[in-house]
Design a protein around this motif. Structure first.
Motif, PDB file in Angstrom:
ATOM      1  N   LEU A 120       8.849  -3.979 -46.648  1.00  0.00           N
ATOM      2  CA  LEU A 120      10.287  -3.712 -46.711  1.00  0.00           C
ATOM      3  C   LEU A 120      10.878  -4.190 -48.031  1.00  0.00           C
ATOM      4  CD1 LEU A 120      11.179  -5.128 -43.183  1.00  0.00           C
ATOM      5  CD2 LEU A 120      10.938  -2.721 -43.771  1.00  0.00           C
ATOM      6  N   GLN A 127      13.325  -8.301 -50.844  1.00  0.00           N
ATOM      7  CA  GLN A 127      14.633  -8.920 -51.037  1.00  0.00           C
ATOM      8  C   GLN A 127      14.598 -10.425 -50.738  1.00  0.00           C
ATOM      9  OE1 GLN A 127      17.816  -7.739 -48.335  1.00  0.00           O
ATOM     10  NE2 GLN A 127      19.209  -7.609 -50.095  1.00  0.00           N
ATOM     11  N   LYS A 128      13.859 -10.812 -49.707  1.00  0.00           N
ATOM     12  CA  LYS A 128      13.742 -12.229 -49.347  1.00  0.00           C
ATOM     13  C   LYS A 128      12.620 -12.930 -50.114  1.00  0.00           C
ATOM     14  CE  LYS A 128      15.558 -11.825 -44.666  1.00  0.00           C
ATOM     15  NZ  LYS A 128      15.261 -12.042 -43.242  1.00  0.00           N
ATOM     16  N   ASN A 146       8.718  -8.756 -47.439  1.00  0.00           N
ATOM     17  CA  ASN A 146      10.133  -8.454 -47.654  1.00  0.00           C
ATOM     18  C   ASN A 146      10.465  -8.811 -49.101  1.00  0.00           C
ATOM     19  OD1 ASN A 146      13.049  -8.664 -47.800  1.00  0.00           O
ATOM     20  ND2 ASN A 146      13.028  -8.522 -45.567  1.00  0.00           N
ATOM     21  N   LYS A 188       3.903  -9.111 -42.966  1.00  0.00           N
ATOM     22  CA  LYS A 188       5.229  -8.560 -43.261  1.00  0.00           C
ATOM     23  C   LYS A 188       5.643  -8.998 -44.660  1.00  0.00           C
ATOM     24  CE  LYS A 188       7.215  -8.169 -38.657  1.00  0.00           C
ATOM     25  NZ  LYS A 188       8.394  -8.480 -37.809  1.00  0.00           N
ATOM     26  N   SER A 231      14.305  -4.473 -48.042  1.00  0.00           N
ATOM     27  CA  SER A 231      15.262  -5.312 -47.327  1.00  0.00           C
ATOM     28  C   SER A 231      15.085  -4.999 -45.841  1.00  0.00           C
ATOM     29  CB  SER A 231      16.689  -5.022 -47.792  1.00  0.00           C
ATOM     30  OG  SER A 231      17.020  -3.674 -47.546  1.00  0.00           O
ATOM     31  N   LYS A 232      15.918  -5.582 -45.001  1.00  0.00           N
ATOM     32  CA  LYS A 232      15.709  -5.476 -43.553  1.00  0.00           C
ATOM     33  C   LYS A 232      15.579  -4.040 -43.046  1.00  0.00           C
ATOM     34  CE  LYS A 232      17.226  -7.389 -39.227  1.00  0.00           C
ATOM     35  NZ  LYS A 232      18.038  -8.374 -38.557  1.00  0.00           N
ATOM     36  N   LYS A 233      16.371  -3.109 -43.557  1.00  0.00           N
ATOM     37  CA  LYS A 233      16.340  -1.734 -43.049  1.00  0.00           C
ATOM     38  C   LYS A 233      15.842  -0.709 -44.061  1.00  0.00           C
ATOM     39  CE  LYS A 233      19.830  -2.559 -39.603  1.00  0.00           C
ATOM     40  NZ  LYS A 233      20.986  -2.092 -38.884  1.00  0.00           N
TER      41      LYS A 233
END
Length: 122
Positions: A34, A102-103, A100, A98, A36-38
């Protein structure tokens, strides 16, 4: 009659010994990529480094992928349209990874979806 039994036993021993050498244990690792989340990372390439033949896959429209690895501690390279590629080693007993962007995190989960390790992307 004794010779037939002996031949059958020898055949079974040879058959099972050759079949065990030809089989290589693979472990399936699932990925969720990802930004970001979505926002999934679509079409990212995931490759096991130094694999011969090359072992790799690509993420789908949901940012998900499956990769079969021979070595549970294999090093993986993820390349995508973004600032840089990701390069990391799979943690032992990993079922799901996972990522991410952005994070700035990579999280490893076991088959019970319990978090094993969290790594900061540098």
């Amino acid at each position: 009659m004794k010779n037939n039994k002996l031949y059958i036993i020898l055949f079974c021993i040879l058959f099972f010994s050759f079949s065990s050498f030809s089989q290589t244990e693979f472990k399936k690792i699932n990925f969720e990529l990802l930004y970001s989340k979505k926002n999934p990372i679509v079409g990212a390439n995931i490759v096991v480094e130094n694999s011969n033949p090359i072992i790799g896959t690509s993420s789908d429209l949901n940012g998900k992928a499956e990769l079969d690895v021979k070595n549970e501690n294999a090093k993986v390279l993820i390349s995508y349209l973004g600032p840089s590629d990701l390069n990391f080693e799979i943690v032992r007993n990993t079922y799901l990874i996972k990522v991410n962007i952005q994070k700035n995190t990579i999280i490893f989960y076991n088959s019970n979806l319990k978090k094993i390790k969290r790594v900061k992307i540098e």
